[in-house]
Design a protein around this motif. Sequence first.
Motif, PDB file in Angstrom:
ATOM      1  N   GLY A  17      61.664 -14.935  -9.325  1.00 51.61           N
ATOM      2  CA  GLY A  17      61.055 -14.550 -10.605  1.00 51.61           C
ATOM      3  C   GLY A  17      61.124 -13.053 -10.825  1.00 51.61           C
ATOM      4  O   GLY A  17      61.434 -12.580 -11.928  1.00 51.61           O
ATOM      5  N   ARG A  18      60.855 -12.298  -9.776  1.00 47.11           N
ATOM      6  CA  ARG A  18      60.891 -10.831  -9.869  1.00 47.11           C
ATOM      7  C   ARG A  18      62.326 -10.344 -10.064  1.00 47.11           C
ATOM      8  O   ARG A  18      62.579  -9.452 -10.891  1.00 47.11           O
ATOM      9  N   TYR A  19      63.252 -10.921  -9.316  1.00 45.97           N
ATOM     10  CA  TYR A  19      64.650 -10.490  -9.427  1.00 45.97           C
ATOM     11  C   TYR A  19      65.192 -10.790 -10.832  1.00 45.97           C
ATOM     12  O   TYR A  19      65.852  -9.949 -11.458  1.00 45.97           O
ATOM     13  N   ARG A 107      69.430   4.644 -16.237  1.00 42.06           N
ATOM     14  CA  ARG A 107      68.414   3.886 -15.500  1.00 42.06           C
ATOM     15  C   ARG A 107      69.073   3.122 -14.353  1.00 42.06           C
ATOM     16  O   ARG A 107      70.260   2.807 -14.396  1.00 42.06           O
ATOM     17  N   LEU A 108      68.267   2.854 -13.358  1.00 46.00           N
ATOM     18  CA  LEU A 108      68.724   2.090 -12.195  1.00 46.00           C
ATOM     19  C   LEU A 108      67.770   0.925 -11.973  1.00 46.00           C
ATOM     20  O   LEU A 108      66.569   1.113 -11.773  1.00 46.00           O
ATOM     21  N   GLY A 109      68.312  -0.269 -12.019  1.00 46.47           N
ATOM     22  CA  GLY A 109      67.556  -1.453 -11.646  1.00 46.47           C
ATOM     23  C   GLY A 109      67.994  -1.889 -10.259  1.00 46.47           C
ATOM     24  O   GLY A 109      69.121  -1.606  -9.845  1.00 46.47           O
ATOM     25  N   TYR A 110      67.124  -2.547  -9.556  1.00 49.38           N
ATOM     26  CA  TYR A 110      67.513  -3.040  -8.233  1.00 49.38           C
ATOM     27  C   TYR A 110      66.573  -4.140  -7.761  1.00 49.38           C
ATOM     28  O   TYR A 110      65.447  -4.291  -8.221  1.00 49.38           O
ATOM     29  N   TRP A 128      70.631  -5.440  -4.336  1.00 47.33           N
ATOM     30  CA  TRP A 128      71.539  -5.474  -5.483  1.00 47.33           C
ATOM     31  C   TRP A 128      71.153  -4.331  -6.414  1.00 47.33           C
ATOM     32  O   TRP A 128      70.000  -4.264  -6.868  1.00 47.33           O
ATOM     33  N   LEU A 129      72.100  -3.434  -6.685  1.00 46.12           N
ATOM     34  CA  LEU A 129      71.903  -2.381  -7.669  1.00 46.12           C
ATOM     35  C   LEU A 129      72.331  -2.907  -9.039  1.00 46.12           C
ATOM     36  O   LEU A 129      73.350  -3.592  -9.155  1.00 46.12           O
ATOM     37  N   LEU A 130      71.582  -2.559 -10.078  1.00 47.25           N
ATOM     38  CA  LEU A 130      71.890  -2.976 -11.446  1.00 47.25           C
ATOM     39  C   LEU A 130      72.098  -1.721 -12.294  1.00 47.25           C
ATOM     40  O   LEU A 130      71.187  -0.907 -12.437  1.00 47.25           O
ATOM     41  N   LEU A 131      73.306  -1.565 -12.851  1.00 42.77           N
ATOM     42  CA  LEU A 131      73.687  -0.350 -13.564  1.00 42.77           C
ATOM     43  C   LEU A 131      74.274  -0.681 -14.932  1.00 42.77           C
ATOM     44  O   LEU A 131      74.696  -1.812 -15.178  1.00 42.77           O
ATOM     45  N   ASP A 132      74.324   0.318 -15.785  1.00 44.01           N
ATOM     46  CA  ASP A 132      74.921   0.175 -17.104  1.00 44.01           C
ATOM     47  C   ASP A 132      76.410  -0.141 -16.944  1.00 44.01           C
ATOM     48  O   ASP A 132      77.187   0.670 -16.449  1.00 44.01           O
ATOM     49  N   GLY A 133      76.819  -1.342 -17.389  1.00 43.49           N
ATOM     50  CA  GLY A 133      78.198  -1.771 -17.212  1.00 43.49           C
ATOM     51  C   GLY A 133      79.205  -1.043 -18.079  1.00 43.49           C
ATOM     52  O   GLY A 133      80.411  -1.147 -17.843  1.00 43.49           O
ATOM     53  N   GLY A 203      61.188  -6.759  -2.922  1.00 42.35           N
ATOM     54  CA  GLY A 203      60.732  -5.858  -3.976  1.00 42.35           C
ATOM     55  C   GLY A 203      61.814  -5.680  -5.031  1.00 42.35           C
ATOM     56  O   GLY A 203      62.920  -6.198  -4.909  1.00 42.35           O
ATOM     57  N   ALA A 204      61.489  -4.927  -6.054  1.00 40.98           N
ATOM     58  CA  ALA A 204      62.434  -4.694  -7.150  1.00 40.98           C
ATOM     59  C   ALA A 204      61.991  -3.459  -7.906  1.00 40.98           C
ATOM     60  O   ALA A 204      60.889  -2.947  -7.717  1.00 40.98           O
ATOM     61  N   SER A 205      62.886  -2.984  -8.760  1.00 38.28           N
ATOM     62  CA  SER A 205      62.561  -1.851  -9.618  1.00 38.28           C
ATOM     63  C   SER A 205      61.474  -2.257 -10.609  1.00 38.28           C
ATOM     64  O   SER A 205      61.104  -3.430 -10.704  1.00 38.28           O
ATOM     65  N   LYS A 206      60.967  -1.275 -11.328  1.00 38.62           N
ATOM     66  CA  LYS A 206      59.897  -1.538 -12.302  1.00 38.62           C
ATOM     67  C   LYS A 206      60.352  -1.103 -13.686  1.00 38.62           C
ATOM     68  O   LYS A 206      59.781  -0.226 -14.324  1.00 38.62           O
TER      69      LYS A 206
END
Length: 269
Positions: A17-19, A107-110, A128-133, A203-206
């Motif tokens: 759910g968090r991811y 921004r950086l999501g993870y 997992w890093l989440l970045l602007d594609g 955990g995850a980014s906020k």
Amino acid sequence: MKINVVKDSGVFAEYMGRYKSQVDLMSQHHRKVFAIPLTIQFMRKKHAQCKDYEKYHNMIRSGDNSLLSEAMRDFSKYLKGQYGRDVNAALVASNKPSRSRPTQIRRLGYCWAREQKDGDEYPHYHIWLLLDGSQVKSPFDVVKWLNDRAKAFNLALFYAKGAKRIDRKDPSLYWSLLHHISYLAKESSKDKELVKKGSNRYGASKLRPPNDIEWKGFTYESVRKQIQKQGRFFITQELENDVYRSEEALLEDIRSSIPNWSPPSVITT
């Protein structure tokens, strides 16, 4: 959705759910999202670039995740600032044309999960890093520069292969990414005894939602249209039984687990 876990392992629904929320928030901010899988672990010997080994050694042995938190703050600050200039400087140094507009990451999501098998001296982290594609289209520069910064924390950073680029227009790519991220939510290898009381094993980014939300998730109709237009909808292309070539096949698979299920307006996990 189908979960990417090892045999005989359950899954932590709260992790997923968090991811998923972070993937959704990144997709609200950016039409395309580039996701990079990493593994991070503490090195047994002191690295020459680590100037405060005792501090970081005590942090990794403490049973909490303070070392990872400090490293992720550093990674985030670097990616949003110096990273684009370093990439351009490296292109110039190798006699390659620099980019007219340096990479700019806002921004950086993870998402992350902590694991420690019996007998391991230190825990390791799957991330997992989440970045602007639209700004990041390959994992290699990001991995190269972050690995160099990780050494200052006496951490070794590895690219786990399988970077994913998703698009708001393609529900298959979205669900395929969630399938691969779900590996972090598996119950096996989570260090239940070694983690400090009150500390998390995940955990995850906020990230916060944008002021104007253009994308609110994939509807069942978007999946139906993809099957009609492309002749298939997949959760992961690597497994043939996760490729649906008709709406009837998808519904049959869903109803094998959830009898009498009917299509909702928005797909949920």
